[in-house]
Design a protein around this motif. Structure first.
Motif, PDB file in Angstrom:
ATOM      1  N   GLN A 129     -54.582  29.392  -5.924  1.00  0.00           N
ATOM      2  CA  GLN A 129     -55.742  30.073  -6.476  1.00  0.00           C
ATOM      3  C   GLN A 129     -55.910  29.708  -7.951  1.00  0.00           C
ATOM      4  OE1 GLN A 129     -55.038  34.251  -5.689  1.00  0.00           O
ATOM      5  NE2 GLN A 129     -54.975  33.939  -3.473  1.00  0.00           N
ATOM      6  N   LEU A 130     -57.130  29.871  -8.453  1.00  0.00           N
ATOM      7  CA  LEU A 130     -57.392  29.513  -9.850  1.00  0.00           C
ATOM      8  C   LEU A 130     -56.468  30.272 -10.797  1.00  0.00           C
ATOM      9  CD1 LEU A 130     -61.300  29.341  -9.840  1.00  0.00           C
ATOM     10  CD2 LEU A 130     -59.666  27.446  -9.690  1.00  0.00           C
ATOM     11  N   GLY A 131     -56.138  31.499 -10.432  1.00  0.00           N
ATOM     12  CA  GLY A 131     -55.263  32.319 -11.267  1.00  0.00           C
ATOM     13  C   GLY A 131     -53.818  31.858 -11.294  1.00  0.00           C
ATOM     14  N   ASP A 132     -53.471  30.880 -10.456  1.00  0.00           N
ATOM     15  CA  ASP A 132     -52.116  30.343 -10.464  1.00  0.00           C
ATOM     16  C   ASP A 132     -51.911  29.335 -11.598  1.00  0.00           C
ATOM     17  OD1 ASP A 132     -52.014  30.167  -6.807  1.00  0.00           O
ATOM     18  OD2 ASP A 132     -51.495  31.817  -8.168  1.00  0.00           O
ATOM     19  N   ALA A 133     -52.988  28.897 -12.224  1.00  0.00           N
ATOM     20  CA  ALA A 133     -52.867  27.920 -13.316  1.00  0.00           C
ATOM     21  C   ALA A 133     -52.083  28.535 -14.470  1.00  0.00           C
ATOM     22  CB  ALA A 133     -54.253  27.503 -13.785  1.00  0.00           C
ATOM     23  N   ALA A 134     -51.016  27.845 -14.882  1.00  0.00           N
ATOM     24  CA  ALA A 134     -50.124  28.363 -15.931  1.00  0.00           C
ATOM     25  C   ALA A 134     -48.986  27.380 -16.129  1.00  0.00           C
ATOM     26  CB  ALA A 134     -49.554  29.721 -15.527  1.00  0.00           C
ATOM     27  N   MET A 135     -48.117  27.694 -17.089  1.00  0.00           N
ATOM     28  CA  MET A 135     -46.827  27.008 -17.204  1.00  0.00           C
ATOM     29  C   MET A 135     -45.848  27.714 -16.284  1.00  0.00           C
ATOM     30  SD  MET A 135     -46.711  24.406 -19.277  1.00  0.00           S
ATOM     31  CE  MET A 135     -44.953  24.281 -19.666  1.00  0.00           C
ATOM     32  N   TYR A 136     -45.051  26.932 -15.559  1.00  0.00           N
ATOM     33  CA  TYR A 136     -44.034  27.494 -14.693  1.00  0.00           C
ATOM     34  C   TYR A 136     -42.662  27.037 -15.178  1.00  0.00           C
ATOM     35  CZ  TYR A 136     -47.512  29.200 -11.433  1.00  0.00           C
ATOM     36  OH  TYR A 136     -48.557  29.902 -10.869  1.00  0.00           O
ATOM     37  N   PHE A 137     -41.790  28.017 -15.338  1.00  0.00           N
ATOM     38  CA  PHE A 137     -40.445  27.733 -15.812  1.00  0.00           C
ATOM     39  C   PHE A 137     -39.423  28.125 -14.758  1.00  0.00           C
ATOM     40  CE2 PHE A 137     -41.211  26.535 -20.142  1.00  0.00           C
ATOM     41  CZ  PHE A 137     -42.382  27.182 -20.491  1.00  0.00           C
ATOM     42  N   CYS A 138     -38.495  27.208 -14.523  1.00  0.00           N
ATOM     43  CA  CYS A 138     -37.344  27.476 -13.682  1.00  0.00           C
ATOM     44  C   CYS A 138     -36.208  27.931 -14.594  1.00  0.00           C
ATOM     45  CB  CYS A 138     -36.966  26.188 -12.942  1.00  0.00           C
ATOM     46  SG  CYS A 138     -35.537  26.283 -11.881  1.00  0.00           S
ATOM     47  N   ALA A 139     -35.410  28.889 -14.150  1.00  0.00           N
ATOM     48  CA  ALA A 139     -34.331  29.398 -14.982  1.00  0.00           C
ATOM     49  C   ALA A 139     -33.129  29.769 -14.125  1.00  0.00           C
ATOM     50  CB  ALA A 139     -34.791  30.617 -15.783  1.00  0.00           C
ATOM     51  N   SER A 140     -31.956  29.670 -14.733  1.00  0.00           N
ATOM     52  CA  SER A 140     -30.735  30.114 -14.056  1.00  0.00           C
ATOM     53  C   SER A 140     -30.033  31.121 -14.939  1.00  0.00           C
ATOM     54  CB  SER A 140     -29.810  28.929 -13.770  1.00  0.00           C
ATOM     55  OG  SER A 140     -29.249  28.423 -14.975  1.00  0.00           O
ATOM     56  N   SER A 141     -29.238  31.976 -14.316  1.00  0.00           N
ATOM     57  CA  SER A 141     -28.543  33.024 -15.055  1.00  0.00           C
ATOM     58  C   SER A 141     -27.231  33.330 -14.374  1.00  0.00           C
ATOM     59  CB  SER A 141     -29.415  34.284 -15.109  1.00  0.00           C
ATOM     60  OG  SER A 141     -28.691  35.368 -15.620  1.00  0.00           O
ATOM     61  N   TYR A 142     -26.180  33.499 -15.185  1.00  0.00           N
ATOM     62  CA  TYR A 142     -24.901  33.966 -14.674  1.00  0.00           C
ATOM     63  C   TYR A 142     -24.723  35.393 -15.139  1.00  0.00           C
ATOM     64  CZ  TYR A 142     -19.914  34.885 -14.528  1.00  0.00           C
ATOM     65  OH  TYR A 142     -18.701  35.462 -14.316  1.00  0.00           O
ATOM     66  N   ASN A 143     -24.704  36.319 -14.202  1.00  0.00           N
ATOM     67  CA  ASN A 143     -24.463  37.729 -14.514  1.00  0.00           C
ATOM     68  C   ASN A 143     -25.499  38.289 -15.479  1.00  0.00           C
ATOM     69  OD1 ASN A 143     -22.910  39.989 -13.947  1.00  0.00           O
ATOM     70  ND2 ASN A 143     -21.687  39.760 -15.798  1.00  0.00           N
ATOM     71  N   ASN A 144     -26.661  37.656 -15.523  1.00  0.00           N
ATOM     72  CA  ASN A 144     -27.760  38.118 -16.370  1.00  0.00           C
ATOM     73  C   ASN A 144     -27.396  38.176 -17.850  1.00  0.00           C
ATOM     74  OD1 ASN A 144     -30.517  38.769 -16.257  1.00  0.00           O
ATOM     75  ND2 ASN A 144     -30.080  40.908 -16.576  1.00  0.00           N
TER      76      ASN A 144
END
Lengths: 113, 112
Positions: free
Chosen positions: A83-98
């Motif tokens: 959808q048009l509203g999906d346009a954005a920057m997308y970031f992948c992230a990882s976390s250990y125990n937050n």
């Protein structure tokens, strides 16, 4: 140390089509979390989807799903019915125990009408 | 919108000055993390506070310091500002570890 790599600086998709954003990560931890965040021009990071590494089943949230390949350390995001509203920057992230999240450099998604 | 609020939204400072950024965490969240996002890059972890104690720190010099208050709100202080400190500073709050982090809209700091 955790590192996250997003190899696609920009992606484009036609409205209503499907697109897949790639992410690979490297961690020495056995128990960790993976995330996809969306950052629109408003700047606020919005959680799209979250995956616990100990769960083999791929996470799904409505039109968003992931392909989690633990052995390959790959975590791709599939957006269906874009959808048009999906346009954005997308970031992948990882976390250990937050304790902290390590982010990739991001993928700019454009949705064409 | 999340319940995480940051102030100010924009700020311009001169090199060598000091700055304080503020973050109010979402109700019920006792963990606050700060991130620096340079233009065109992903956020980088600065540090995290859990129940008023520092609970992890990224690769940032000591001139980046922080506080967390009994109501779990937080401050980020940066001394001796440098031009490279110009960035978007993001605050994220979360319940105990392992849970989703909610981000504020950030403070855009420009150092001239």
């Amino acid at each position: 140390a955790q590192t996250v790599t997003q190899s696609q600086p920009e992606m484009s998709v036609q409205e209503a089509e499907t697109v897949t954003l790639s992410c690979t990560y490297d961690t020495s931890e056995s128990d960790y979390y993976l995330f996809w965040y969306k950052q629109p021009p408003s700047r606020q990071m919005i959680l799209v989807i979250r995956q616990e590494a100990y769960k083999q089943q791929n996470a799904t949230e409505n039109r968003f799903s992931v392909n989690f390949q633990k052995a390959a350390k790959s975590f791709s995001l599939k957006i269906s019915d874009s959808q048009l509203g999906d346009a954005a920057m997308y970031f992948c992230a990882s976390s250990y125990n937050n304790n902290d999240m390590r982010f990739g450099a991001g993928t700019r998604l454009t949705v064409k009408p | 919108e999340t319940g995480v609020t940051q102030s100010p939204t924009h700020l311009i400072k001169t090199r060598g000055q000091q700055v304080t950024l503020r973050c109010s965490s979402q109700s019920g969240h006792n963990t606050v993390s700060w991130y620096q996002q340079a233009l065109g890059q992903g956020p980088q972890f600065i540090f995290q506070y859990y129940r008023e104690e520092e609970n992890g720190r990224g690769n940032f010099p000591p001139r980046f310091s922080g506080l967390q208050f009994p109501n779990y709100s937080s401050e980020l202080n940066v001394n001796a500002l440098e031009l490279d400190d110009s960035a978007l500073y993001l605050c994220a709050s979360s319940p105990p570890p392992g849970s989703e982090a909610f981000f504020g809209q950030g403070t855009r700091l420009t150092v001239v």
